[in-house]
Design a protein around this motif. Sequence first.
Motif, PDB file in Angstrom:
ATOM      1  N   GLY A 145      70.217  43.898  41.275  1.00 34.77           N
ATOM      2  CA  GLY A 145      70.810  44.563  40.126  1.00 34.77           C
ATOM      3  C   GLY A 145      71.306  45.951  40.496  1.00 34.77           C
ATOM      4  O   GLY A 145      70.995  46.475  41.573  1.00 34.77           O
ATOM      5  N   THR A 146      72.106  46.525  39.595  1.00 33.64           N
ATOM      6  CA  THR A 146      72.561  47.901  39.799  1.00 33.64           C
ATOM      7  C   THR A 146      72.128  48.731  38.600  1.00 33.64           C
ATOM      8  O   THR A 146      71.894  48.192  37.514  1.00 33.64           O
ATOM      9  CB  THR A 146      74.095  47.966  39.907  1.00 33.64           C
ATOM     10  OG1 THR A 146      74.656  47.523  38.661  1.00 33.64           O
ATOM     11  CG2 THR A 146      74.613  47.110  41.038  1.00 33.64           C
ATOM     12  N   GLU A 147      72.018  50.048  38.798  1.00 35.63           N
ATOM     13  CA  GLU A 147      71.654  50.940  37.684  1.00 35.63           C
ATOM     14  C   GLU A 147      72.573  52.148  37.699  1.00 35.63           C
ATOM     15  O   GLU A 147      72.771  52.790  38.713  1.00 35.63           O
ATOM     16  CB  GLU A 147      70.171  51.353  37.794  1.00 35.63           C
ATOM     17  CG  GLU A 147      69.721  52.399  36.793  1.00 35.63           C
ATOM     18  CD  GLU A 147      70.083  52.119  35.332  1.00 35.63           C
ATOM     19  OE1 GLU A 147      69.704  51.079  34.794  1.00 35.63           O
ATOM     20  OE2 GLU A 147      70.754  52.983  34.715  1.00 35.63           O
ATOM     21  N   GLU A 148      73.107  52.433  36.511  1.00 39.21           N
ATOM     22  CA  GLU A 148      74.192  53.411  36.371  1.00 39.21           C
ATOM     23  C   GLU A 148      73.735  54.839  36.086  1.00 39.21           C
ATOM     24  O   GLU A 148      74.454  55.780  36.374  1.00 39.21           O
ATOM     25  CB  GLU A 148      75.105  52.906  35.217  1.00 39.21           C
ATOM     26  CG  GLU A 148      76.171  53.827  34.712  1.00 39.21           C
ATOM     27  CD  GLU A 148      77.369  53.949  35.652  1.00 39.21           C
ATOM     28  OE1 GLU A 148      77.461  53.167  36.610  1.00 39.21           O
ATOM     29  OE2 GLU A 148      78.197  54.852  35.434  1.00 39.21           O
ATOM     30  N   THR A 149      72.522  55.021  35.516  1.00 39.24           N
ATOM     31  CA  THR A 149      72.214  56.397  35.077  1.00 39.24           C
ATOM     32  C   THR A 149      70.846  56.905  35.526  1.00 39.24           C
ATOM     33  O   THR A 149      69.957  56.127  35.890  1.00 39.24           O
ATOM     34  CB  THR A 149      72.388  56.548  33.547  1.00 39.24           C
ATOM     35  OG1 THR A 149      72.494  57.942  33.233  1.00 39.24           O
ATOM     36  CG2 THR A 149      71.240  55.960  32.754  1.00 39.24           C
ATOM     37  N   THR A 150      70.691  58.223  35.454  1.00 35.24           N
ATOM     38  CA  THR A 150      69.485  58.903  35.939  1.00 35.24           C
ATOM     39  C   THR A 150      68.221  58.377  35.259  1.00 35.24           C
ATOM     40  O   THR A 150      67.213  58.096  35.919  1.00 35.24           O
ATOM     41  CB  THR A 150      69.624  60.422  35.668  1.00 35.24           C
ATOM     42  OG1 THR A 150      70.951  60.831  35.993  1.00 35.24           O
ATOM     43  CG2 THR A 150      68.632  61.220  36.485  1.00 35.24           C
ATOM     44  N   THR A 151      68.274  58.245  33.943  1.00 35.67           N
ATOM     45  CA  THR A 151      67.095  57.762  33.223  1.00 35.67           C
ATOM     46  C   THR A 151      66.731  56.350  33.652  1.00 35.67           C
ATOM     47  O   THR A 151      65.552  56.010  33.810  1.00 35.67           O
ATOM     48  CB  THR A 151      67.342  57.854  31.692  1.00 35.67           C
ATOM     49  OG1 THR A 151      67.234  59.230  31.329  1.00 35.67           O
ATOM     50  CG2 THR A 151      66.344  57.037  30.888  1.00 35.67           C
ATOM     51  N   GLY A 152      67.735  55.509  33.875  1.00 36.18           N
ATOM     52  CA  GLY A 152      67.466  54.140  34.338  1.00 36.18           C
ATOM     53  C   GLY A 152      66.803  54.141  35.701  1.00 36.18           C
ATOM     54  O   GLY A 152      65.854  53.377  35.951  1.00 36.18           O
ATOM     55  N   ILE A 153      67.271  54.997  36.604  1.00 37.83           N
ATOM     56  CA  ILE A 153      66.666  55.083  37.943  1.00 37.83           C
ATOM     57  C   ILE A 153      65.202  55.525  37.807  1.00 37.83           C
ATOM     58  O   ILE A 153      64.308  54.982  38.460  1.00 37.83           O
ATOM     59  CB  ILE A 153      67.425  56.094  38.844  1.00 37.83           C
ATOM     60  CG1 ILE A 153      68.895  55.725  38.978  1.00 37.83           C
ATOM     61  CG2 ILE A 153      66.744  56.237  40.209  1.00 37.83           C
ATOM     62  CD1 ILE A 153      69.191  54.491  39.778  1.00 37.83           C
ATOM     63  N   GLN A 154      64.983  56.511  36.928  1.00 35.08           N
ATOM     64  CA  GLN A 154      63.614  57.002  36.678  1.00 35.08           C
ATOM     65  C   GLN A 154      62.710  55.856  36.242  1.00 35.08           C
ATOM     66  O   GLN A 154      61.607  55.673  36.752  1.00 35.08           O
ATOM     67  CB  GLN A 154      63.701  58.016  35.531  1.00 35.08           C
ATOM     68  CG  GLN A 154      62.933  59.299  35.682  1.00 35.08           C
ATOM     69  CD  GLN A 154      63.441  60.298  34.620  1.00 35.08           C
ATOM     70  OE1 GLN A 154      64.436  60.981  34.810  1.00 35.08           O
ATOM     71  NE2 GLN A 154      62.765  60.339  33.474  1.00 35.08           N
ATOM     72  N   PRO A 168      65.759  43.629  44.123  1.00 33.09           N
ATOM     73  CA  PRO A 168      66.304  44.930  44.547  1.00 33.09           C
ATOM     74  C   PRO A 168      67.299  45.503  43.543  1.00 33.09           C
ATOM     75  O   PRO A 168      68.081  44.762  42.939  1.00 33.09           O
ATOM     76  CB  PRO A 168      67.027  44.586  45.857  1.00 33.09           C
ATOM     77  CG  PRO A 168      67.338  43.133  45.769  1.00 33.09           C
ATOM     78  CD  PRO A 168      66.237  42.509  44.972  1.00 33.09           C
ATOM     79  N   ILE A 169      67.228  46.821  43.409  1.00 31.55           N
ATOM     80  CA  ILE A 169      68.160  47.533  42.531  1.00 31.55           C
ATOM     81  C   ILE A 169      68.930  48.535  43.381  1.00 31.55           C
ATOM     82  O   ILE A 169      68.328  49.282  44.161  1.00 31.55           O
ATOM     83  CB  ILE A 169      67.384  48.339  41.447  1.00 31.55           C
ATOM     84  CG1 ILE A 169      66.588  47.402  40.532  1.00 31.55           C
ATOM     85  CG2 ILE A 169      68.317  49.255  40.650  1.00 31.55           C
ATOM     86  CD1 ILE A 169      67.417  46.525  39.614  1.00 31.55           C
ATOM     87  N   ILE A 170      70.231  48.563  43.238  1.00 33.22           N
ATOM     88  CA  ILE A 170      71.009  49.607  43.910  1.00 33.22           C
ATOM     89  C   ILE A 170      71.226  50.756  42.931  1.00 33.22           C
ATOM     90  O   ILE A 170      71.702  50.573  41.802  1.00 33.22           O
ATOM     91  CB  ILE A 170      72.354  49.069  44.444  1.00 33.22           C
ATOM     92  CG1 ILE A 170      72.058  48.014  45.530  1.00 33.22           C
ATOM     93  CG2 ILE A 170      73.192  50.213  45.016  1.00 33.22           C
ATOM     94  CD1 ILE A 170      73.248  47.567  46.340  1.00 33.22           C
ATOM     95  N   ALA A 171      70.832  51.957  43.393  1.00 32.55           N
ATOM     96  CA  ALA A 171      70.888  53.157  42.539  1.00 32.55           C
ATOM     97  C   ALA A 171      72.303  53.727  42.552  1.00 32.55           C
ATOM     98  O   ALA A 171      72.582  54.724  43.214  1.00 32.55           O
ATOM     99  CB  ALA A 171      69.880  54.182  43.038  1.00 32.55           C
ATOM    100  N   VAL A 172      73.179  53.099  41.794  1.00 33.81           N
ATOM    101  CA  VAL A 172      74.566  53.564  41.730  1.00 33.81           C
ATOM    102  C   VAL A 172      74.607  55.028  41.282  1.00 33.81           C
ATOM    103  O   VAL A 172      75.379  55.830  41.810  1.00 33.81           O
ATOM    104  CB  VAL A 172      75.391  52.660  40.771  1.00 33.81           C
ATOM    105  CG1 VAL A 172      76.730  53.287  40.428  1.00 33.81           C
ATOM    106  CG2 VAL A 172      75.606  51.293  41.411  1.00 33.81           C
ATOM    107  N   ASN A 173      73.735  55.389  40.334  1.00 31.76           N
ATOM    108  CA  ASN A 173      73.731  56.771  39.841  1.00 31.76           C
ATOM    109  C   ASN A 173      73.637  57.788  40.970  1.00 31.76           C
ATOM    110  O   ASN A 173      74.250  58.845  40.919  1.00 31.76           O
ATOM    111  CB  ASN A 173      72.552  56.994  38.890  1.00 31.76           C
ATOM    112  CG  ASN A 173      72.509  58.426  38.375  1.00 31.76           C
ATOM    113  OD1 ASN A 173      73.332  58.820  37.552  1.00 31.76           O
ATOM    114  ND2 ASN A 173      71.563  59.225  38.878  1.00 31.76           N
ATOM    115  N   ASN A 174      72.823  57.446  41.998  1.00 30.99           N
ATOM    116  CA  ASN A 174      72.522  58.448  43.013  1.00 30.99           C
ATOM    117  C   ASN A 174      73.578  58.549  44.115  1.00 30.99           C
ATOM    118  O   ASN A 174      73.443  59.369  45.015  1.00 30.99           O
ATOM    119  CB  ASN A 174      71.153  58.175  43.631  1.00 30.99           C
ATOM    120  CG  ASN A 174      70.045  58.272  42.585  1.00 30.99           C
ATOM    121  OD1 ASN A 174      70.334  58.379  41.391  1.00 30.99           O
ATOM    122  ND2 ASN A 174      68.804  58.240  43.005  1.00 30.99           N
TER     123      ASN A 174
END
Length: 416
Positions: A145-154, A168-174
């Motif tokens: 999966g991917t995650e778009e925002t800071t709060t989601g990564i948190q 696995p998640i790719i931290a697109v936000n970062n």
Amino acid sequence: MERIDPGLAREGKVKIDFAETRMPVLRYLTDRYKLIKPIQGKRIAACLHITKETAMLMKALSAAGAEISLSGSNPLSTQDDIAAALTNFYGIGVWGWRGQTAEEYFSCIESVLGNPPHITMDDGADLTVHIHNKYTDLIEGISGGTEETTTGIQRLTALADAGKLTYPIIAVNNAETKWDFDNVYGTGQSVLDGIMRATNILIAGTNFVVAGYGHCGRGIAMRARGLGAHVIVTEVNPVNALKAVLDGFDVMPMLKAAKIGDVFVTATGCKDVITAKHMKRMKDGAILANAGHFNVEVSVGDLERLGVRKREVRPNNVKYELEDGRRIFLLGEGRLVNLVAADGHPPEVMDMSFANQFLSVLHLIKRGKRMEPKVHPIPREQDEFIARIKLSMMGKRIDRLSGEQERYIRSYESTI
Ligand SMILES: NC(=O)c1ccc[n+]([C@@H]2O[C@H](COP(=O)([O-])OP(=O)(O)OC[C@H]3O[C@@H](n4cnc5c(N)ncnc54)[C@H](O)[C@@H]3O)[C@@H](O)[C@H]2O)c1
């Protein structure tokens, strides 16, 4: 539950066509992959703010062969005309409308999951956490999966730390081409746009309080200063507070800022940043807005309890009258003011964020099943690739290191 209004589809398409002219990197990726279709037949479940820029990402993924189901990532951020256009003109399954209840919001996420995904794409982690809590039978089929925002990564990092993240998640936000542009320039501009549309106040001369001097806060502070505000920053992180001081902003605790602020914007990803104890000190006419992901930064519950009367004075602007006669204005119900009261981030900046989303999906389809179930950074080459295309599409060229220079900067020898 079907709330898509086909009558709005043409209006939405005109906006998407406009966004297309401002998003050259996504156009480039669409052209590059539409013939080889590297994600043919792959199902993507997406939970993103439904805007014209998101529509461009959906179009690009669909041209590359994906089958997409999309829900909104906030009850108030969906643009209904865009949802209608995506359904009517581009064959994307959309579940979302502006003004949902929390129950409807989650039931839309469940509808998206009715089409079992190979990839999840999230903004704030509601979709991913929902799968982990309630739809564990889908996990087997998910490559990543991917995650778009800071709060989601948190949130997803917390899930991984608890040993519960299962893919696995790719931290697109970062990604640098996301966090340092979208959150800074995108949020900076669109938050001011939202505040101005909801109030039409003159920003110049106001005491403008920004809570949080991270990526979003820095962008907001910069743009408020550009409009002539006296900007005050509140922080909990001493390093970021110091950056704000050296950038020329006033820094103080919220309890002190509460007494002098005219406009308050939270951008922290934290909760209870502005509560009753601050509201009780505020000046008559203070304006409160939030730019963080969830509507918990300004305590709306406290404002509801303190207010003896409330009234909408303009779209997305509600006046609360307190017992002593003071008036406090809350914008966009304390939800992301730039998406509720304005159009969200401009397409030029979402071009890079969504190019990162697109390339991360390709990466996960190829390698996801072999990746560890944790939050992964995007590959460095991806950031550089996106920055290079963006620059070239803007007609900008840069220098390249010579072989001699490369050797020099990798050497430990002194050159004195
Ligand atoms: N509105 C939008 O369109 C938009 C866009 C991107 C990100 N976001 C959201 O904005 C929020 C911030 O994102 P970011 O990328 O700037 O994060 P960041 O980590 O770069 O910055 C957050 C800052 O807030 C500070 N902070 C935390 N708790 C605080 C508190 N109680 N009081 C004062 N300061 C506090 C932190 O020390 C940090 O400096 C997140 O919720 C993110 O998801 C919103």
